[in-house]
Motif scaffolding. Structure first.
Motif, PDB file in Angstrom:
ATOM      1  N   GLN A  25      40.629 -10.388 -14.529  1.00 13.18           N
ATOM      2  CA  GLN A  25      40.949 -11.762 -14.898  1.00 13.18           C
ATOM      3  C   GLN A  25      40.882 -12.703 -13.706  1.00 13.18           C
ATOM      4  N   ARG A  26      40.986 -12.195 -12.481  1.00 16.20           N
ATOM      5  CA  ARG A  26      40.985 -13.056 -11.304  1.00 16.20           C
ATOM      6  C   ARG A  26      39.604 -13.262 -10.684  1.00 16.20           C
ATOM      7  N   TYR A  29      37.704 -16.557 -10.421  1.00 15.62           N
ATOM      8  CA  TYR A  29      38.355 -17.653  -9.704  1.00 15.62           C
ATOM      9  C   TYR A  29      38.386 -17.449  -8.193  1.00 15.62           C
ATOM     10  N   ARG A  42      40.519 -19.990  -4.427  1.00 19.88           N
ATOM     11  CA  ARG A  42      41.175 -18.730  -4.094  1.00 19.88           C
ATOM     12  C   ARG A  42      40.278 -17.822  -3.256  1.00 19.88           C
ATOM     13  N   THR A  65      43.311 -10.470  -5.057  1.00 15.74           N
ATOM     14  CA  THR A  65      42.391  -9.939  -6.053  1.00 15.74           C
ATOM     15  C   THR A  65      43.011  -9.017  -7.075  1.00 15.74           C
ATOM     16  N   ASP A  67      44.864  -7.685 -10.167  1.00 17.70           N
ATOM     17  CA  ASP A  67      45.385  -8.166 -11.440  1.00 17.70           C
ATOM     18  C   ASP A  67      46.741  -7.518 -11.699  1.00 17.70           C
TER      19      ASP A  67
END
Length: 186
Positions: A25-26, A29, A42, A65, A67
């Protein structure tokens, strides 16, 4: 990413109305390798000097990084793999040859490939999948720490599980059952 990612449905890009599945999910971004930001732009590693204890005795590594994971085995694997790599670094082991040429781009590419076949380029020009990179990291860090007897029994056990999970994910006969052990596979 392939075993520690929580998985998410994400927009293909900011101008698109189509969506795709991402293992992390990261990952979409993360836009920089290192920096001080936490909410915009980020980085993979946050460099903000913000000790959470006695700053004369302790420092922290803030890896953005990871999750949030719900599967206990993946939480344990994340902690032990980090411990094994840090112990290997303390022993003077270099992982430079395993860092993709473009780490931020590699993270995004690998996170968008649930087949785990996406390859990224390393400094020596070779192409590795995320699984191949994880296996190389696991074998190098575990081998170095075990050889130097600089590892706990628990980290050794989880280091072996790290290698075992990589092997099971690579094997077509055990791939599907191994995916179900990860957060993103659930």
């Amino acid at each position: 990413i392939f075993w520690s990612g929580a998985g998410a449905v994400d927009r293909a890009d900011s101008n698109s109305s189509s969506y795709s599945y991402t293992l992390s999910q990261r990952a979409p971004y993360i836009v920089d390798l290192a920096g001080v930001h936490t909410t915009v732009n980020r980085p993979l590693v946050n460099l903000r000097d913000e000790p959470l204890a006695d700053k004369e005795r302790f420092r922290r590594i803030h890896a953005i990084t990871h999750d949030t994971n719900l599967v206990p085995n993946m939480i344990a694997l994340g902690l032990a793999s980090t411990s094994n790599v840090l112990r290997a670094v303390e022993l003077g082991i270099s992982f430079d040859h395993l860092v993709p040429t473009e780490p931020v781009k590699a993270m995004l590419l690998l996170s968008r490939d649930p087949t785990l076949r996406q390859k990224v380029e390393l400094p020596n020009g070779r192409q590795y999948t995320g699984l191949e990179l994880q296996l190389a990291l696991a074998e190098l860090s575990l081998g170095a720490t075990q050889k130097a007897d600089y590892i706990t029994d628990q980290d050794s056990t989880w280091g072996e599980e790290w290698i075992n999970l990589c092997d099971r994910l690579r094997n077509p006969r055990t791939h599907n059952s191994a995916v179900l052990e990860t957060n993103w596979g659930l």
